[in-house]
Each structure stands twice: as structure tokens, then as C-alpha cells.
Design a protein around this motif. Structure first.
Motif, PDB file in Angstrom:
ATOM      1  N   TRP A  41      -7.122   0.677   3.442  1.00  0.00           N
ATOM      2  CA  TRP A  41      -6.615   1.622   4.439  1.00  0.00           C
ATOM      3  C   TRP A  41      -5.221   1.209   4.908  1.00  0.00           C
ATOM      4  N   LYS A  67      -2.483   2.158   2.394  1.00  0.00           N
ATOM      5  CA  LYS A  67      -2.182   3.591   2.416  1.00  0.00           C
ATOM      6  C   LYS A  67      -1.418   3.976   3.683  1.00  0.00           C
ATOM      7  N   ASP A 113       2.183   2.778   3.412  1.00  0.00           N
ATOM      8  CA  ASP A 113       2.917   3.613   2.452  1.00  0.00           C
ATOM      9  C   ASP A 113       3.234   4.984   3.048  1.00  0.00           C
ATOM     10  N   GLU A 114       2.282   5.550   3.734  1.00  0.00           N
ATOM     11  CA  GLU A 114       2.463   6.881   4.330  1.00  0.00           C
ATOM     12  C   GLU A 114       3.590   6.887   5.359  1.00  0.00           C
TER      13      GLU A 114
END
Length: 396
Positions: free
Chosen positions: A167, A170, A173-174
């Protein structure tokens, strides 16, 4: 070696190139500087046009071997070795952040890391926000336009909370954040955060990497372009690891898997035993089914690690008296040693936090951090149980 050697083989067989003396293990390079063949080679090395050792503050064959080994075990592109674990933390944050930048950090961090974030970096107008590891849905709201990176520990010190690395990768990165993971408690044998999207991984090599309480050291490994910034900062500010300590640490890593297997099996046995103890309010260990993040720990860790946190009945006074009653375990400012070590974070490592700040990260007044060693598990359990019995208040 085979095309796909296992962890243990890589840890033992990754070694610097042998000299003409045909040594079986890497020699010590106790030299502050290195010779050049001629003026042109000297110029080219200083210009970074050709590789080579200039000065041991920059690089040394012993530190290079250690870095190469940890990079291989963590799956990292590059690395740098520092004099201590906190040097790795401060150097990384200082190298990557500029005045006006903002850091997002999980609230559960080591006491000295908290001091760096709250006392040192603000001198250069580098700010931070803490986020609750149990409320990840709210993290996005804490991101500011100037947020540069995300800093986390998992398992956390000392409450052994677990963050979901998949998690985190991600999320970072987001939102375009550099994800830095302190992997000290797990070591690369139990967990490789880079596989889940971490950009940099930090270690206090003083702990499990050494494993015997002998030397200090720190490591920063990860993306090459980020490590290059850390290396540039460190090259001129000077927190370099000594060649002798690097040699010790590289040899120690040869037995890391073997030691961690025993640390983990002893810790799990102790945690299971204490879960039903009447004087223990809470036991936290990542591979206990009762741990709040048990399923996450099982997903990303090979085993649960060597740290067990317990909360004893009786608060601060009982916690401190428990420490006075141990006979086998040591009272010392370290963890990850071959010897079992007990500490009372509320009065030591996290004493500078307020009561509310400690409560926010799960450091209750009676919390005891047990760094479970390599002694026979029966002797460890017996010592902890007798200390619980001897520290029990006498009822009037």
C-alpha cells in the motif's frame, strides 16, 4: 555461484576481489588514503571520470564490499555506508530535502528520528507532519504542495506495529513522494521493502547486521540517483563508516539468516507464552494472530522478527521494577544482540515525548521492549517470568 543463489549463499559469498595473496576472506584496508599511478590518473579520479579509491572518507574496499552485499540482499541499485544508523537517517533526510520542503512521517518512529524531525531539520526550514499508522485513509489530507518524501518504520520501534509496504509503495507513487523505509527491525532477510516500491531503505547496522553488540554502523541503499545525492552530501559532511567496522559488519552478515531464524523462533515462543500471563496486559508480536496487522506481516515478512513488546500491569513503576529483577537479560541501550535485552521506552528511548505523544504511538506506561536473543529459549522464558513474579506489587 549458480545463476540464482539463495540469500544465505549471497550473504556469505559476496566478497571483494582477492589480492595476489589469495586470501580466503577479505583483508582489512586500514588506510586513510590510496596511491595514484600518475598525475593524470589522480586528476581523472577526482573528476569522477574513472572509478577507484581516493580517500577512505569517500570509499574503501571494506565499505564497498559491505555496501555491495547489502544492495544485493535488498535488491537495491546503489548504497552508502555511514558511521551509525542515525547518521544514515539524518544524512538521507538532509541530502534529499531543501529549505521549504515538507516530510510526511509515520508517527511511530525511533526517539532520535523524532528529534531530527522536530528539533534539527526545522533549523533549515524543513518541516514535517506525522500521520497515524492506523488511519491511512487520512494520509492524503496531510500531503502539502511542498511534501517531498514519506518516511516510515515497519516494524515500528518499539510497539512493533506493521505498515503495509505494498500500500505504501502505491501511495507514494500516486502522490509523487520518495518512499524511505527504516528496515532495521526486519533486516533484508525477513523483508525487502524495495520489492514493494520503496525508493530507499535504511538500516542501523549496529543492530541485527552486527548482531553481537560490537560496532556501530548505518546503511542507505536504493535508487541510484537518490543514493548519489546521499553520497555527495556524505562525502563532504563526513559521516563515513570506518573500514574496520565495515569489515566486521560484512563478516557478521554471513550469519544473518542463521541468527534471525533463532531470534524469530525464540521471540515467537516467548510471545506465545506471555499471551496468557496474568501480569501481562498486552503482547505484541507480528506473527501472533492477535497482532492487529498479522495478515499484513505474514504477507510481507518471512518471519516475525526478534522484538516482542509487552505491557505489564502496574504502569511505569512496575515496568522499571521489572527491569531491576531480570537476571539473564541485559539492561543496555541496544537491540538485535545475541544477548536478550529489555528496555522501558517510556523512561528511556522515548522519555522526551509527552504522555500524549507516547500514547499516540502505543507506548503505554508499562510497555517493555524485549529484544529476544540467542540464548536457549527456556532460559529466556524463565527469566522473564521470574522478573514478572519478583516485580509484582505486594498487596496490603
Amino acid at each position: 555461484m549458480s545463476n540464482n543463489p539463495k540469500f544465505e549463499t549471497q550473504a556469505i559469498r559476496t566478497q571483494s576481489e582477492r589480492t595476489g595473496n589469495r586470501e580466503h576472506t577479505a583483508p582489512l584496508y586500514l588506510t586513510s588514503s590510496f596511491l595514484f599511478d600518475d598525475a593524470e590518473q589522480m586528476r581523472a579520479m577526482f573528476a569522477d571520470e574513472i572509478p577507484g579509491n581516493l580517500y577512505s572518507r569517500f570509499s574503501n574496499p571494506n565499505t564497498t564490499e559491505l555496501i555491495d552485499k547489502v544492495c544485493l540482499l535488498e535488491g537495491a541499485e546503489s548504497g552508502y555506508a555511514t558511521a551509525t544508523g542515525m547518521a544514515a537517517v539524518f544524512t538521507t533526510l538532509a541530502a534529499l530535502c531543501s529549505s521549504g520542503d515538507h516530510i510526511l512521517a509515520c508517527r511511530s518512529v525511533f526517539g532520535s528520528t523524532h528529534t531530527v524531525l522536530t528539533k534539527l531539520l526545522p533549523k533549515w526550514n524543513i518541516t514535517h507532519s506525522y500521520v497515524d499508522i492506523h488511519e491511512t485513509d487520512s494520509w492524503a489530507a496531510s500531503i502539502q504542495p511542498n511534501t517531498k518524501l514519506l518516511f516510515v518504520e515497519t516494524p515500528s520501534n518499539p510497539a512493533v506495529d506493521i505498515l503495509d509496504l505494498e500500500w505504501l509503495g502505491k501511495f507514494a507513487d500516486e502522490h509523487g513522494l520518495i518512499l524511505i523505509v527504516d528496515n532495521c527491525f526486519a533486516t533484508p532477510y525477513l523483508q525487502q521493502p524495495i520489492k514493494f516500491g520503496a525508493h530507499l531503505v535504511l538500516h542501523s547496522a549496529t543492530k541485527y547486521m552486527d548482531g553481537q553488540g560490537r560496532v556501530l554502523g548505518g546503511l542507505v541503499v536504493g535508487k541510484e540517483e537518490l543514493v548519489d545525492e546521499v553520497r555527495l552530501f556524505a562525502r563532504h559532511s563526513g559521516p563515513a563508516l570506518s573500514p574496520f567496522n565495515a569489515w566486521i559488519l560484512s563478516k557478521s552478515i554471513e550469519t544473518l539468516a542463521l541468527r534471525m531464524d533463532r531470534h524469530c523462533s525464540n521471540a515467537l515462543a516467548l510471545a506465545e507464552r506471555l499471551e496468557s500471563h496474568p501480569d501481562v496486559e498486552l503482547v505484541k508480536y507480528p506473527f501472533l494472530p492477535s497482532h492487529p496487522q498479522y495478515e499484513v506481516a505474514k504477507k510481507q515478512m518471512r518471519q516475525g522478527g526478534g522484538i516482542v513488546s509487552i505491557v505489564v500491569n502496574g504502569g511505569v513503576d512496575r515496568g522499571r521494577e521489572f527491569l531491576n529483577q531480570v537476571k539473564v537479560a541485559s539492561l543496555t541501550a541496544n537491540l538485535g544482540d545475541s544477548r536478550t535485552i529489555v528496555t522501558h521506552p517510556a523512561s528511556t528511548t522515548h522519555a522526551k515525548l509527552t504522555d500524549d505523544q507516547r500514547a499516540e504511538v502505543g507506548i503505554l506506561p508499562g510497555l517493555i521492549r524485549i529484544s529476544v536473543g540467542l540464548e536457549h529459549v527456556d532460559d529466556i522464558i524463565a527469566d522473564i517470568e521470574q522478573a514478572l513474579a519478583a516485580s509484582k506489587p505486594i498487596l496490603a
